[in-house]
Every structure is written in structure tokens, then in C-alpha cells.
Design an enzyme around this catalytic site. Structure first.
Site, PDB file in Angstrom:
ATOM      1  N   GLY A  10       4.808  -2.113  -7.337  1.00 44.04           N
ATOM      2  CA  GLY A  10       4.008  -3.050  -6.542  1.00 44.04           C
ATOM      3  C   GLY A  10       3.454  -4.152  -7.424  1.00 44.04           C
ATOM      4  O   GLY A  10       3.077  -3.895  -8.560  1.00 44.04           O
ATOM      5  N   GLY A 112       3.281   0.192 -13.241  1.00 43.03           N
ATOM      6  CA  GLY A 112       2.285   1.228 -12.993  1.00 43.03           C
ATOM      7  C   GLY A 112       2.816   2.608 -13.353  1.00 43.03           C
ATOM      8  O   GLY A 112       3.640   2.747 -14.264  1.00 43.03           O
ATOM      9  N   ASP A 137      -4.702  -0.234  -8.721  1.00 42.85           N
ATOM     10  CA  ASP A 137      -5.261   1.115  -8.540  1.00 42.85           C
ATOM     11  C   ASP A 137      -6.061   1.595  -9.765  1.00 42.85           C
ATOM     12  O   ASP A 137      -6.850   2.538  -9.647  1.00 42.85           O
ATOM     13  CB  ASP A 137      -4.132   2.134  -8.272  1.00 42.85           C
ATOM     14  CG  ASP A 137      -3.306   1.772  -7.052  1.00 42.85           C
ATOM     15  OD1 ASP A 137      -3.798   1.008  -6.206  1.00 42.85           O
ATOM     16  OD2 ASP A 137      -2.158   2.258  -6.944  1.00 42.85           O
ATOM     17  N   MET A 179      -7.309  -0.117  -0.792  1.00 39.35           N
ATOM     18  CA  MET A 179      -6.100   0.515  -1.346  1.00 39.35           C
ATOM     19  C   MET A 179      -6.500   1.407  -2.523  1.00 39.35           C
ATOM     20  O   MET A 179      -7.673   1.674  -2.743  1.00 39.35           O
ATOM     21  CB  MET A 179      -5.113  -0.555  -1.793  1.00 39.35           C
ATOM     22  CG  MET A 179      -4.223  -1.068  -0.678  1.00 39.35           C
ATOM     23  SD  MET A 179      -2.921  -2.123  -1.362  1.00 39.35           S
ATOM     24  CE  MET A 179      -1.848  -2.265   0.058  1.00 39.35           C
ATOM     25  N   GLU A 232      -7.900   4.625   0.676  1.00 38.62           N
ATOM     26  CA  GLU A 232      -6.771   4.990   1.562  1.00 38.62           C
ATOM     27  C   GLU A 232      -6.325   6.435   1.347  1.00 38.62           C
ATOM     28  O   GLU A 232      -5.753   7.057   2.232  1.00 38.62           O
ATOM     29  CB  GLU A 232      -5.590   4.037   1.369  1.00 38.62           C
ATOM     30  CG  GLU A 232      -4.987   4.065  -0.021  1.00 38.62           C
ATOM     31  CD  GLU A 232      -3.807   3.116  -0.197  1.00 38.62           C
ATOM     32  OE1 GLU A 232      -3.352   2.523   0.785  1.00 38.62           O
ATOM     33  OE2 GLU A 232      -3.357   2.969  -1.344  1.00 38.62           O
ATOM     34  N   ARG A 285      -3.939  -7.355  -3.158  1.00 36.88           N
ATOM     35  CA  ARG A 285      -3.002  -7.532  -4.268  1.00 36.88           C
ATOM     36  C   ARG A 285      -2.577  -8.985  -4.426  1.00 36.88           C
ATOM     37  O   ARG A 285      -1.810  -9.315  -5.331  1.00 36.88           O
ATOM     38  CB  ARG A 285      -1.757  -6.680  -3.998  1.00 36.88           C
ATOM     39  CG  ARG A 285      -1.698  -5.470  -4.859  1.00 36.88           C
ATOM     40  CD  ARG A 285      -0.689  -4.478  -4.429  1.00 36.88           C
ATOM     41  NE  ARG A 285       0.638  -4.967  -4.173  1.00 36.88           N
ATOM     42  CZ  ARG A 285       1.594  -4.211  -3.635  1.00 36.88           C
ATOM     43  NH1 ARG A 285       1.337  -2.956  -3.322  1.00 36.88           N
ATOM     44  NH2 ARG A 285       2.796  -4.680  -3.410  1.00 36.88           N
TER      45      ARG A 285
HETATM   46  O1  F6P Z   1       0.065   0.866  -6.280  1.00 39.39           O
HETATM   47  C1  F6P Z   1      -0.446  -0.282  -5.721  1.00 39.39           C
HETATM   48  C2  F6P Z   1      -0.531  -0.155  -4.221  1.00 39.39           C
HETATM   49  O2  F6P Z   1      -1.030  -1.371  -3.708  1.00 39.39           O
HETATM   50  C3  F6P Z   1      -1.339   1.035  -3.712  1.00 39.39           C
HETATM   51  O3  F6P Z   1      -2.721   0.777  -3.762  1.00 39.39           O
HETATM   52  C4  F6P Z   1      -0.783   1.183  -2.331  1.00 39.39           C
HETATM   53  O4  F6P Z   1      -0.928   2.504  -1.873  1.00 39.39           O
HETATM   54  C5  F6P Z   1       0.668   0.832  -2.510  1.00 39.39           C
HETATM   55  O5  F6P Z   1       0.749   0.050  -3.689  1.00 39.39           O
HETATM   56  C6  F6P Z   1       1.292   0.063  -1.376  1.00 39.39           C
HETATM   57  O6  F6P Z   1       2.648  -0.045  -1.647  1.00 39.39           O
HETATM   58  P1  F6P Z   1       3.649  -1.061  -0.947  1.00 39.39           P
HETATM   59  O7  F6P Z   1       3.339  -2.437  -1.456  1.00 39.39           O
HETATM   60  O8  F6P Z   1       4.987  -0.592  -1.366  1.00 39.39           O
HETATM   61  O9  F6P Z   1       3.382  -0.972   0.518  1.00 39.39           O
END
Ligand code: F6P
Length: 359
Positions: A10, A112, A137, A179, A232, A285
Site C-alpha cells: 500500500g 511495509g 500503520d 486505518m 479498523e 493515505r
Molecule cells: O497497510 C496500510 C493500509 O492502509 C492498512 O491500514 C489498511 O488496512 C490497508 O492498507 C488497506 O489496503 P488496500 O489499499 O489494499 O485496500
């Protein structure tokens, strides 16, 4: 010096400043540096999709969110499962072959947790690897903090700030979901920074009655609203006692899209108070890296360049007790940095009367 670079998993704020930090320091300290940027993370390394970068590519990106290289999720489990396949689908072999064919001296990998497992695997295959810890995170083992985290905290805190005014106007209970995947760092910091009344983290399973009590007590004190910041990954005490399979099945059967909706519905039923949910989601993000992330990413990027020039491989540039240090990948890979239940911020939050749903 021939360097390959990729961003995986991510995205988050701080990826571009970190790559800029590595590149500027390398170009400056070793003018023979050539950097190749792989497209969309490990996928680019697997398929040999890359482009030669120039110093200009790294100019003007200090303030830019996202990643100029693109990213993708290439799950570690699938990479591992492909190992040894004879039909040309062995992803590890393909990555090693790309590296060797390009005659790279080092691979700089920004990512990550999952990304670090693969990075360690590649380093075990004999590739020179240096990594940088990215994620909103903040759950990477071996570093006090990851870049992306502070920017996400800023956004989630702003969300709580905005919700305060509307919650007050309407006299409502609000559940705001941050998140953070399986850990509660983002919710903890945003919750404290935004003045939440209740903060629910995966590390501290909650009991609905305790949360409902806060709502009613606040009302009895003449307060018109209650703000609940929920990670979450938060779970109830009953859920925390389930076996993993049982928990996953109960979540799959859940009629709500996320834990916040479940909590809000149950709370509304228990208290009779109007309860709303706000989920900022990927908003957390997005956008520009905050100054703290720019500084952190630049420091870690410059340090990574130094490790490369010293020939110190198989390490992540981490922040350890406030100092930038090389942390061996074997220590980082496969571990999650959870919020300790006795984290000073939790203890201080409790001193302030913030509920964590456990009592
Ligand atoms: O690891 C970063 C993160 O934003 C987490 O906080 C969240 O659970 C996940 O990625 C969401 O993933 P995606 O962007 O694949 O939906």
C-alpha cells in the site's frame, strides 16, 4: 554503482521523499550512480519492467504523496508458494534473474510488513538489499516510527476535529474508524490528538457496556456528544477469545461492512442515542507528506545511501531510540510492532479519563 529501486504494498505519504533522499545522497556521494526504477513494486522486478531514472526524476518530489514508481500488492505467501515451480512461474527465480541480468549492485526496497518478508527472502538468495520502512500503520518491527504514519495521524486527527463540531451541533455519538490494519498506532495517536472520548484498539479488546457507560456518563455531565475513535482492527472481548478460524467466520458472517458499523448499531440499541459512523479510509493515505514525514523519509533515505556505499546490505534503515540505525532484515521480517498495552500514551490517556473500552 547500479541500483534498482522499488516501492511495494500500500502506498503512503513519504515514499517520494524517501526515494529522493536515497537518490540525491547517492548521486552526490558517488557520481557514477545509475538508478533503475521498477514499475509497480515486485511485479516490475518479476517481469523486468523498469526505466532508467535521472536526477531530474527525483527533483521536486519532496512534497508529493504517492509514489513516482507505482506500487502493487504482491503477497509474500504467493511469492513463497511459487518457489521451485518448473513451469517458469517461480517469482523468486524471476526476481533474482532480473537482478543478475541487470548486473545490479543493490536493490533499494521501500515497503511495509509483507514487503519486508520478501526483501529478506531476496537477501537470503544472495541479493544485496537495503530497505526503508513505509506505512501509515507504523507496525514495522525494528523502527520507532515509519514514514507515512505522521501524515495519516494528521489527517485522521483533522477528521475527528471536523466531526466534533457537527457532533456537538446535533448532540450525537460518532464512531470514527481509522486505518491501521491489525494494530492501533494510528487510532491511538489520532484519538489522543483529536480529543476522542473513547479509543478502541486491536490490542485492547473492548466491552460494549464500557463504551455505552461513557456515552451515558457524558450525557449525565451535560455533554452533548461522544467521540469514539476505533481502529479498523478493533475487536470485542468476546471476539478476542475466539480461535482464529471462528473469528474469521464470525466476521465474514457479520452483516456490517466494518467493526465501526457493528459497534454503532449495538451502541445505538443499548443507549438509545443517535449514533453515526465516519470512515476516512484511503483519505488517510493520500495527499502530501507532512513536514515530519519529509524529514524522517529524507533522513532514512540518506542513511540507506550510506549503507549502500559502505557495502552494508541485508538491513533496513530504521529509527531506533531517536537515532537512525541499520536494522538486520532477519529481525524485521515476519514480526508486527503492536501497541504495548502499557504504552505511555495509553497510560496517560487513561489518566485523562479516556476510555479504552476495557474497563
Ligand atoms: O497497510 C496500510 C493500509 O492502509 C492498512 O491500514 C489498511 O488496512 C490497508 O492498507 C488497506 O489496503 P488496500 O489499499 O489494499 O485496500
Amino acid at each position: 554503482m547500479k541500483i534498482g529501486m522499488l516501492t511495494s504494498g500500500g502506498d503512503c505519504q513519504g515514499l517520494n521523499p524517501a526515494m529522493r533522499g536515497v537518490a540525491k545522497a547517492l548521486y552526490n556521494m558517488d557520481p557514477s550512480t545509475v538508478i533503475y526504477g521498477f514499475t509497480d513494486g515486485y511485479r516490475g522486478l518479476i517481469n523486468g519492467n523498469y526505466r532508467e531514472m535521472t536526477p531530474r526524476n527525483f527533483s521536486g518530489i519532496l512534497t508529493q504523496g504517492g509514489t513516482i514508481l507505482g506500487t502493487s500488492r504482491e503477497p509474500f505467501k504467493a511469492i513463497l508458494a511459487s518457489m521451485g515451480a518448473e513451469d517458469g512461474t517461480d517469482k523468486v527465480k524471476k526476481m533474482v534473474n532480473t537482478y543478475r541480468a541487470m548486473q545490479l549492485d543493490c536493490l533499494v526496497i521501500l515497503g511495509g510488513n509483507g514487503t519486508h518478508k520478501t526483501a529478506y527472502l531476496l537477501s537470503q538468495q544472495g541479493l544485496n538489499v537495503v530497505t526503508l520502512p513505509k506505512t501509515i500503520d507504523n507496525d514495522i518491527w525494528g523502527t520507532d516510527i515509519t514514514f507515512g504514519f505522521q501524515s495519516a495521524v494528521d489527517i485522521a486527527t483533522q477528521v475527528i476535529d471536523c466531526i466534533h463540531t457537527t457532533a456537538d451541533s446535533h448532540g450525537r455519538v460518532f464512531v470514527i474508524e481509522a486505518m491501521g490494519h491489525k494494530v492501533g498506532w494510528l487510532s491511538l495517536h489520532a484519538g489522543i490528538g483529536g480529543g476522542a472520548d473513547v479509543i478502541l484498539l486491536p490490542e485492547i479488546p473492548y466491552e460494549l457496556e464500557n463504551v455505552a457507560r461513557v456515552v451515558m456518563e457524558r450525557e449525565a455531565q451535560g455533554k452533548r456528544f461522544t467521540i469514539i475513535c476505533v481502529a479498523e482492527g478493533a475487536m470485542s472481548k468476546a471476539e478476542s477469545q475466539m480461535k482464529k478460524k471462528e473469528f474469521l467466520a464470525s466476521r465474514a458472517a457479520m452483516k456490517y461492512p466494518s467493526v465501526s458499523y457493528k459497534l454503532a448499531a449495538e451502541l445505538e440499541e443499548m443507549t438509545g442515542r443517535e449514533t453515526r459512523v465516519t470512515i476516512p479510509g484511503h483519505f488517510q493515505r493520500g495527499g502530501d507528506p507532512c513536514p515530519a514525514d519529509r524529514v524522517l523519509a529524507t533522513r532514512l533515505g540518506a542513511a540507506a545511501a550510506g549503507y549502500i556505499l559502505e557495502g552494508k546490505f541485508g538491513v533496513m534503515a530504521g529509527m531506533v531510540n531517536g537515532k537512525v540505525k541499520p536494522v538486520p532484515l532477519e529481525k524485521v521480517a515476519g514480526k508486527l510492532k503492536y501497541v504495548p498495552v502499557d504504552d505511555p500514551l495509553i497510560i496517560q490517556g487513561k489518566q485523562l479519563g479516556i476510555s479504552f473500552g476495557d474497563e
